[in-house]
Scaffold this motif. Structure first.
Motif, PDB file in Angstrom:
ATOM      1  N   PHE A 157      49.428  41.281  45.262  1.00  0.00           N
ATOM      2  CA  PHE A 157      48.715  40.133  45.814  1.00  0.00           C
ATOM      3  C   PHE A 157      48.957  38.957  44.887  1.00  0.00           C
ATOM      4  N   CYS A 158      49.478  37.883  45.443  1.00  0.00           N
ATOM      5  CA  CYS A 158      49.799  36.683  44.656  1.00  0.00           C
ATOM      6  C   CYS A 158      48.690  35.660  44.865  1.00  0.00           C
ATOM      7  N   GLY A 159      47.795  35.551  43.911  1.00  0.00           N
ATOM      8  CA  GLY A 159      46.685  34.619  44.024  1.00  0.00           C
ATOM      9  C   GLY A 159      47.151  33.186  43.894  1.00  0.00           C
ATOM     10  N   GLU A 160      46.567  32.300  44.693  1.00  0.00           N
ATOM     11  CA  GLU A 160      46.953  30.898  44.677  1.00  0.00           C
ATOM     12  C   GLU A 160      45.887  29.993  44.066  1.00  0.00           C
ATOM     13  N   SER A 161      44.654  30.117  44.511  1.00  0.00           N
ATOM     14  CA  SER A 161      43.606  29.240  43.988  1.00  0.00           C
ATOM     15  C   SER A 161      42.242  29.855  44.280  1.00  0.00           C
ATOM     16  N   GLN A 192      49.659  33.935  38.361  1.00  0.00           N
ATOM     17  CA  GLN A 192      50.602  32.867  37.998  1.00  0.00           C
ATOM     18  C   GLN A 192      50.446  32.418  36.558  1.00  0.00           C
ATOM     19  N   MET A 193      49.441  31.591  36.242  1.00  0.00           N
ATOM     20  CA  MET A 193      49.321  31.045  34.888  1.00  0.00           C
ATOM     21  C   MET A 193      47.965  31.392  34.281  1.00  0.00           C
ATOM     22  N   MET A 194      47.977  31.756  33.015  1.00  0.00           N
ATOM     23  CA  MET A 194      46.773  32.215  32.333  1.00  0.00           C
ATOM     24  C   MET A 194      45.784  31.080  32.097  1.00  0.00           C
ATOM     25  N   THR A 195      44.511  31.403  32.276  1.00  0.00           N
ATOM     26  CA  THR A 195      43.413  30.504  31.896  1.00  0.00           C
ATOM     27  C   THR A 195      42.369  31.338  31.163  1.00  0.00           C
ATOM     28  N   PRO A 196      41.493  30.717  30.360  1.00  0.00           N
ATOM     29  CA  PRO A 196      40.423  31.483  29.708  1.00  0.00           C
ATOM     30  C   PRO A 196      39.543  32.214  30.716  1.00  0.00           C
ATOM     31  N   HIS A 197      39.321  31.599  31.873  1.00  0.00           N
ATOM     32  CA  HIS A 197      38.512  32.219  32.927  1.00  0.00           C
ATOM     33  C   HIS A 197      39.144  33.528  33.386  1.00  0.00           C
ATOM     34  N   LEU A 198      40.445  33.515  33.634  1.00  0.00           N
ATOM     35  CA  LEU A 198      41.135  34.723  34.082  1.00  0.00           C
ATOM     36  C   LEU A 198      41.210  35.759  32.965  1.00  0.00           C
ATOM     37  N   GLU A 199      41.465  35.297  31.750  1.00  0.00           N
ATOM     38  CA  GLU A 199      41.550  36.227  30.611  1.00  0.00           C
ATOM     39  C   GLU A 199      40.244  36.988  30.428  1.00  0.00           C
ATOM     40  N   SER A 200      39.114  36.318  30.664  1.00  0.00           N
ATOM     41  CA  SER A 200      37.820  36.981  30.513  1.00  0.00           C
ATOM     42  C   SER A 200      37.619  38.094  31.533  1.00  0.00           C
ATOM     43  N   LEU A 201      38.395  38.060  32.615  1.00  0.00           N
ATOM     44  CA  LEU A 201      38.280  39.065  33.667  1.00  0.00           C
ATOM     45  C   LEU A 201      39.306  40.193  33.515  1.00  0.00           C
ATOM     46  N   GLY A 202      40.084  40.135  32.450  1.00  0.00           N
ATOM     47  CA  GLY A 202      41.033  41.217  32.184  1.00  0.00           C
ATOM     48  C   GLY A 202      42.473  40.890  32.529  1.00  0.00           C
TER      49      GLY A 202
END
Length: 236
Positions: A157-161, A192-202
Motif C-alpha cells: 500500500f503506497c500512502g499518499e497523504s 515515501q518520506m520520513m517524518t517524526p510523526h511516521l517514525e513514532s508509529l514504527g
C-alpha cells in the motif's frame, strides 16, 4: 558525471530506471507525461510517484531513501493504546474517498499552498473508481475528522497523504490501516518520506534498492477484494 532530467513522452508510459534519479534535487527522476491511471499505476509499480505544485509541470520522484513499515509492526504508544480503548471515534474504509482527498488538500498551518492540486485529485479519484486507490476515514459521529488515502499495488500500500482535525485522528487512521492490511496479508506500507510523526508509529528508513526489491516481490501478490470493501475497522 551529473545526471540529467528525463522528459517523458505523452505517447507512452515508459519510465527510466529510478537509479537514474537526480542528486539535486534529490530523487527527481522525470518531468512531463500525464496523470492517466495507466501511467500512475506504472509509476507505483516502479517505486516512482508524482509530486509537484499547481502551475508546475508534472514531476516524478524516486528518492534514494524510502520510509516504509511492515504493517504488522506498527508501534502503538501507551498513551495511544489508552486513547484507542476509550475513544468514541470510529474508523471506516472507502466510505468517503473524495472527502478525504479534499481534506488532505487543505494547506497545513505551516504551508502556503498544497501539492494536491485539482489535477491530482481528479487523477486519484479515477484510480479510486477502478479500485486501485483507497481511503481510511475517522469519524466523530457523522463528522469526518481524520483520514488518509493511497494506492494499492499487490500486497503493497503506497500512502499518499493524511489529515486530522482532532488530536490523534490521523494516528488512528494509520494504525487502523496497518492492522487491517496486515489481516489481509499486506506486506509493506510505503510512506515515501520520513517524518517524526511516521517514525513514532514504527515507520523506518529503507533504501530505494531494498524497497524496489520488496516491491518486485510483492506487487503481483493478490490481495483479497474484500480488503477494500466498504466496512468499519475494529482496532485491536
Amino acid at each position: 558525471m551529473s545526471k540529467q532530467l528525463f522528459v517523458l513522452s505523452p505517447d507512452d508510459v515508459y519510465f527510466p530506471d529510478p537509479i537514474n534519479s537526480m542528486e539535486d534535487p534529490e530523487g527527481l527522476l522525470a518531468i512531463g507525461g500525464d496523470l492517466s491511471t495507466t501511467r500512475l499505476l506504472q509509476a507505483y509499480q516502479q517505486a516512482i510517484f508524482p509530486w509537484f505544485s499547481e502551475g508546475e509541470p508534472i514531476l516524478w520522484w524516486s528518492p534514494i531513501e524510502r520510509a516504509v513499515i511492515n504493517p504488522a509492526q506498527v508501534r502503538i504508544s501507551k498513551s495511544m493504546a489508552k486513547f484507542i480503548r476509550h475513544t468514541s471515534l470510529t474508523v471506516t474504509i472507502n466510505h468517503a474517498f473524495t472527502e478525504v482527498i479534499n481534506a488532505c488538500a487543505i494547506p497545513r498551518k505551516t504551508q502556503a499552498e498544497t501539492w494536491i492540486s485539482p489535477a491530482i485529485k481528479n487523477a486519484y479519484k479515477k484510480l479510486h473508481k477502478i479500485g486501485a486507490a483507497h481511503s481510511v476515514e475517522v469519524w466523530d459521529k457523522e463528522i469526518l475528522v481524520g483520514g488518509l488515502y493511497g494506492v494499492n499495488i499487490g500486497s503493497v500500500f503506497c500512502g499518499e497523504s493524511m489529515f486530522h482535525q482532532q488530536t490523534n485522528a490521523s494516528k488512528l487512521a494509520f494504525i487502523a490501516l496497518c492492522q487491517h492490511f496486515s489481516r489481509y496479508q499486506g506486506q509493506i506500507i510505503d510512506c515515501q518520506m520520513m517524518t517524526p510523526h511516521l517514525e513514532s508509529l514504527g515507520v523506518v528508513a529503507n533504501t530505494r534498492d531494498d524497497f524496489i526489491e520488496q516491491l518486485t516481490q510483492y506487487k503481483n501478490s493478490i490481495t483479497a477484494k474484500s480488503c477494500w470493501d466498504k466496512q468499519k475497522i475494529t482496532l485491536l
